[in-house]
Design a protein around this motif. Structure first.
Motif, PDB file in Angstrom:
ATOM      1  N   MET A  98      -8.400  -2.915 -11.748  1.00 55.61           N
ATOM      2  CA  MET A  98      -8.613  -2.533 -10.397  1.00 55.61           C
ATOM      3  C   MET A  98      -7.530  -1.420 -10.219  1.00 55.61           C
ATOM      4  SD  MET A  98     -11.463  -2.415  -8.956  1.00 55.61           S
ATOM      5  CE  MET A  98     -12.397  -3.329  -7.618  1.00 55.61           C
ATOM      6  N   ILE A  99      -6.330  -2.062 -10.423  1.00 57.27           N
ATOM      7  CA  ILE A  99      -5.162  -1.175  -9.860  1.00 57.27           C
ATOM      8  C   ILE A  99      -4.957  -0.085 -10.823  1.00 57.27           C
ATOM      9  CG2 ILE A  99      -2.457  -1.325  -9.837  1.00 57.27           C
ATOM     10  CD1 ILE A  99      -2.703  -4.115  -9.281  1.00 57.27           C
ATOM     11  N   SER A 100      -5.236  -0.194 -12.180  1.00 62.30           N
ATOM     12  CA  SER A 100      -5.213   1.020 -12.967  1.00 62.30           C
ATOM     13  C   SER A 100      -6.230   1.747 -12.896  1.00 62.30           C
ATOM     14  CB  SER A 100      -4.918   0.300 -14.214  1.00 62.30           C
ATOM     15  OG  SER A 100      -5.917  -0.647 -14.762  1.00 62.30           O
ATOM     16  N   VAL A 101      -7.544   1.423 -12.739  1.00 64.03           N
ATOM     17  CA  VAL A 101      -8.667   2.387 -12.731  1.00 64.03           C
ATOM     18  C   VAL A 101      -8.597   3.166 -11.645  1.00 64.03           C
ATOM     19  CG1 VAL A 101     -10.580   1.122 -11.792  1.00 64.03           C
ATOM     20  CG2 VAL A 101     -10.859   2.513 -13.669  1.00 64.03           C
TER      21      VAL A 101
ATOM     22  N   GLY B 210      -7.855   8.578  -9.384  1.00 64.83           N
ATOM     23  CA  GLY B 210      -6.946   9.671  -8.160  1.00 64.83           C
ATOM     24  C   GLY B 210      -6.654   8.801  -7.127  1.00 64.83           C
ATOM     25  N   GLY B 211      -6.655   7.604  -6.776  1.00 64.57           N
ATOM     26  CA  GLY B 211      -6.308   6.943  -5.836  1.00 64.57           C
ATOM     27  C   GLY B 211      -4.663   6.720  -5.811  1.00 64.57           C
ATOM     28  N   LYS B 212      -4.269   6.431  -4.579  1.00 60.27           N
ATOM     29  CA  LYS B 212      -2.636   6.270  -4.480  1.00 60.27           C
ATOM     30  C   LYS B 212      -2.363   4.998  -4.949  1.00 60.27           C
ATOM     31  CE  LYS B 212      -2.008   9.441  -0.666  1.00 60.27           C
ATOM     32  NZ  LYS B 212      -3.170   9.188   0.232  1.00 60.27           N
ATOM     33  N   ILE B 213      -1.284   4.767  -5.381  1.00 59.10           N
ATOM     34  CA  ILE B 213      -0.742   3.630  -5.767  1.00 59.10           C
ATOM     35  C   ILE B 213      -0.639   2.532  -4.891  1.00 59.10           C
ATOM     36  CG2 ILE B 213       1.757   4.121  -5.499  1.00 59.10           C
ATOM     37  CD1 ILE B 213       2.049   2.607  -8.404  1.00 59.10           C
ATOM     38  N   LYS B 214      -0.483   2.714  -3.685  1.00 56.11           N
ATOM     39  CA  LYS B 214      -0.173   1.822  -2.648  1.00 56.11           C
ATOM     40  C   LYS B 214      -1.862   1.337  -2.213  1.00 56.11           C
ATOM     41  CE  LYS B 214       2.117   2.494   1.960  1.00 56.11           C
ATOM     42  NZ  LYS B 214       2.525   3.364   2.817  1.00 56.11           N
ATOM     43  N   THR B 215      -2.817   2.120  -2.101  1.00 57.43           N
ATOM     44  CA  THR B 215      -4.127   1.864  -1.868  1.00 57.43           C
ATOM     45  C   THR B 215      -4.330   0.759  -3.109  1.00 57.43           C
ATOM     46  OG1 THR B 215      -4.345   4.129  -1.680  1.00 57.43           O
ATOM     47  CG2 THR B 215      -6.291   2.697  -1.128  1.00 57.43           C
ATOM     48  N   ALA B 216      -4.202   1.240  -4.343  1.00 56.33           N
ATOM     49  CA  ALA B 216      -4.549   0.456  -5.319  1.00 56.33           C
ATOM     50  C   ALA B 216      -3.892  -1.031  -5.509  1.00 56.33           C
ATOM     51  CB  ALA B 216      -3.905   1.232  -6.876  1.00 56.33           C
ATOM     52  N   LEU B 217      -2.714  -1.000  -4.845  1.00 61.15           N
ATOM     53  CA  LEU B 217      -2.079  -2.409  -4.753  1.00 61.15           C
ATOM     54  C   LEU B 217      -2.684  -3.170  -3.810  1.00 61.15           C
ATOM     55  CD1 LEU B 217       1.669  -1.417  -5.733  1.00 61.15           C
ATOM     56  CD2 LEU B 217       0.129  -2.876  -7.168  1.00 61.15           C
ATOM     57  N   ILE B 218      -3.058  -2.651  -2.765  1.00 64.41           N
ATOM     58  CA  ILE B 218      -3.323  -3.272  -1.544  1.00 64.41           C
ATOM     59  C   ILE B 218      -4.701  -3.845  -1.676  1.00 64.41           C
ATOM     60  CG2 ILE B 218      -4.138  -3.390   0.907  1.00 64.41           C
ATOM     61  CD1 ILE B 218      -1.433  -1.092   1.114  1.00 64.41           C
ATOM     62  N   VAL B 219      -5.646  -2.923  -2.093  1.00 65.51           N
ATOM     63  CA  VAL B 219      -6.985  -3.134  -2.392  1.00 65.51           C
ATOM     64  C   VAL B 219      -7.514  -4.053  -3.560  1.00 65.51           C
ATOM     65  CG1 VAL B 219      -9.316  -1.901  -2.712  1.00 65.51           C
ATOM     66  CG2 VAL B 219      -7.713  -1.042  -1.235  1.00 65.51           C
ATOM     67  N   SER B 220      -6.809  -4.157  -4.718  1.00 60.50           N
ATOM     68  CA  SER B 220      -7.217  -4.740  -5.864  1.00 60.50           C
ATOM     69  C   SER B 220      -7.551  -5.985  -5.804  1.00 60.50           C
ATOM     70  CB  SER B 220      -6.454  -4.482  -6.737  1.00 60.50           C
ATOM     71  OG  SER B 220      -6.481  -3.160  -7.098  1.00 60.50           O
TER      72      SER B 220
END
Lengths: 153, 529
Positions: A106-109, A114-124
């Protein structure tokens, strides 16, 4: 150009299917017993496919719209990233188990899309746990636990 | 039991318990959300969520998927009204009047109206389904092997014809599906075919994994094209969606009921023609209303009929498309083609035999569709405010979740990596096919109909015992249905050679969507129909 490649692939594929059918043709060469010989039906389909592929090839050439193929490198790179990630994820789910592999995926995809790294880390992680609950608990679909954790069980 | 006895309308109740109703609700809700989100299609949602239903009862699982199907048809109108982007292709006409009406400060009326018309038309279509499918099925029950081959060929040629792109490529895709269906054990001699020495291939390739790859993963790959430039500027009209109940006063209007009747009938008929779906119905009915209107200039500026007509038409298509599915086993559109797969997963084969072997399921489907349509109204009137906020979910997260679901769903088929890998291969293949403009739905249908077609063809060949031509001619002489079916198939396949224009095809609509609803292209479209 796309249609020419398509038709060549179709013709190659159907020719392969036709000749490969020899390996499971129960009855000796040349027998066209549709009911008894398992090779006849696939061969019928392969023949029709080959003929239609040839029609596609000829009609495309006759139309004379043969243009070169253009590939946008940026777009292609992005798609390749998703394809590679998917491949790694499928193997990862088996080895690392659902929770770990999905979180990493999830983080990488999300970042590739095009998502932000912050969003990726929080959401995954919450999303992964949410999916786990929905599948495993609500719908009782078994999820892979991970081969490397097999000593645990 | 006689097929059209009254029992068919009531015995399904035994399968409808609280849990099933909950599943229908969840399905309708998911469908509405998926429909509302541009870029997510009903086809994708149904194929990716088939594995979720494994643990459910057949009735629960199938009704949940039908809920998704109905909900998605309605959901498209929410984004059409609020952000002027149809969430599903079939909502394309709704945006023409829905968005202007929202801009005038009445988003509640626009969304409420589409929910109300969708429900009324949906209920109408269930009634027609319940009335017309049984007699059709009764006729189809008399089909023997050659007719069944004809049915399969007819279904395949129809889906090849209707899918975007050339019919020839559609047929090629269908043949490819038939060829894949032959992989694994041959049903009559138990001989392994095209297994290349692999143990896992003996059971053949599961069409669920092909389906999820072709419609789930490949569409996400297409979304990846946009990459970092995905549309971040989605703006909701910043007016609260209030007074969705305002639409209910139209129930008293005689004129409104006339619009409903016309559009629903158009929807049912267009839906029942195999292959043509909600988008065509919506365009046709919008055109009819515009032509009948005293003041056509109101259309495109927030006319209430401009919302009611297309929404009624695209939703009554659901019942129409279910009719050939239940009666003949031929899908009415691409979503119902995928629904066949869902039936098979639960051990049921859609088609006339279903009325004999599992009448309670058929009955439950009627009842479930009614419930689903009522749920739609409830969701539309009470929940559209919340659903509209989902339009703000970042696209990357959604894409990530769907890709995960693709892997999860395929893994859970047999708890093995093999199916996930098949999904992966079909996902890449599907993307390449999208780029080469080859339709994907015929592959799935070929894989589903393949075994049935081969079995019947070989059974017929066994009876013929070498005298193929004479038995073929004899069957044609004695049984008119076969001749009609084969003639129709031949016509569909040969017609495009003589006429460049496809009727009922979805190609024109793509053109229309691309031109952003430009007036002239719309008029052009109406003249074609």
């Amino acid at each position: 150009m796309k249609d020419i490649i398509t038709s060549v692939i179709v013709m190659a594929l159907s020719a392969f299917a036709y000749f490969n059918a020899e390996t499971f043709s129960l009855i000796k060469r040349g027998t066209w017993n549709l009911a008894k010989n398992p090779a006849v039906y696939p061969r019928m389909i392969a023949t029709v496919m080959f003929v239609l592929g040839a029609i596609l090839l000829i009609s495309t050439i006759m139309k004379g719209k043969v243009k070169g193929l253009q590939i946008d490198k940026g777009i292609f790179g992005n798609i390749l990233k998703v394809v590679v990630l998917m491949f790694l994820y499928i193997i990862g789910v088996y080895i690392l188990g659902f929770i770990l592999a999905t979180t990493l995926f999830m983080i990488s995809v999300i970042m590739v899309f095009g998502g932000k790294i912050k969003t990726a880390l929080i959401v995954s992680l919450p999303v992964t746990v949410g999916l786990y609950v929905i599948f495993q608990v609500l719908f009782s679909v078994p999820l892979p636990l991970g081969e490397i954790f097999s000593f645990w069980r | 039991m006689r097929l059209n006895s009254m029992d068919l309308y009531v015995i399904g109740w035994q399968l409808i318990d609280l849990q099933t109703i909950l599943y229908i609700f969840v399905g309708t809700l998911i469908g509405t959300v998926v429909g509302a989100l541009p870029g997510l299609s009903a086809m994708m949602a149904v194929s990716v969520l088939v594995p979720v239903t494994y643990g459910m009862t057949p009735a629960g699982g199938i009704l949940m998927l039908l809920g998704i199907y109905c909900g998605a048809n309605y959901g498209g109108s929410i984004s059409a009204c609020l952000i002027n982007v149809p969430g599903t292709p079939s909502a394309v006409m709704t945006s023409l009047d829905g968005y202007p009406l929202s801009q005038k400060g009445k988003p509640g009326l626009a969304i409420g109206m589409s929910a109300l018309t969708s429900t009324v038309a949906g209920l109408f279509s269930v009634i027609t389904l319940a009335l017309f499918a049984p007699p059709l099925a009764e006729m189809a029950l008399k089909f023997k092997s050659l007719e069944l081959v004809g049915v399969a060929l007819f279904g395949l040629s129809v889906i090849a014809y209707i899918s975007p792109g050339s019919t020839l490529k559609g047929v090629l895709a269908g043949l490819f599906g038939l060829l894949i269906a032959t992989m694994g054990f041959d049903p009559s001699t138990a001989q392994a075919r095209y297994t290349f020495g692999s143990m896992e291939m003996l059971a053949g390739i599961d069409f669920i994994s092909a389906m999820i790859g072709l419609f789930g993963m490949s569409e996400m790959l297409a979304n990846a094209e946009v990459g970092k430039n995905y549309n971040k500027t989605t703006k909701l009209l910043n007016i609260g969606i209030k007074s969705t109940f305002e639409c209910l006063r139209y129930l008293k209007s005689y004129k409104w009921w006339m619009v409903m009747m016309r559009s629903s009938i158009i929807g049912v008929i267009v839906g029942a023609i195999p292959g043509s779906g909600g988008t065509v119905a919506a365009i046709v009915s919008y055109g009819v209303e515009k032509r009948l209107a005293k003041d056509p200039s109101r259309f495109g500026r927030g006319a209430i009929e401009g919302i009611a007509a297309p929404e009624a038409a695209n939703n009554s298509c659901t019942g129409g498309a279910m009719t050939p599915l239940l009666a003949l086993g031929i899908p009415g559109d691409s979503v119902t083609a995928i629904l066949i797969g869902a039936f098979i997963v639960h051990g049921l084969v859609p088609g006339p035999m279903l009325y004999v072997t599992n009448p309670e399921i058929v009955s439950a489907i009627y009842i479930g569709l009614v419930i689903s349509n009522i749920m739609m109204l409830i969701i539309g009137l009470f929940g559209s405010h919340h659903i509209s906020k989902l339009l703000l979910i970042p696209v990357p997260i959604l894409n990530g979740i769907i890709l995960t679901l693709c892997v999860l769903g395929t893994f859970s088929i047999k708890n093995s990596l093999f199916d996930s890998m098949c999904m992966f291969i079909f996902g890449v293949l599907g993307y390449i096919m999208m780029k080469a403009k080859i339709p994907r739905a015929p592959i799935v249908l070929g894989m589903i109909l393949g075994p049935m077609m081969e079995e019947n063809l070989r059974r017929w060949a066994d009876i013929a015992d070498g005298q193929y031509l004479s038995l073929f001619v004899q069957t044609l002489m004695t049984n008119p249905v076969t001749s009609v079916m084969l003639a129709a198939t031949a016509f569909i396949l040969v017609a495009p050679i003589f006429s460049k224009k496809k009727y009922f095809a979805e190609d024109d609509i793509d053109k229309f969507v691309v031109t952003d609803g430009d007036e002239s292209s719309f008029n052009e479209l109406l003249e074609i129909k």
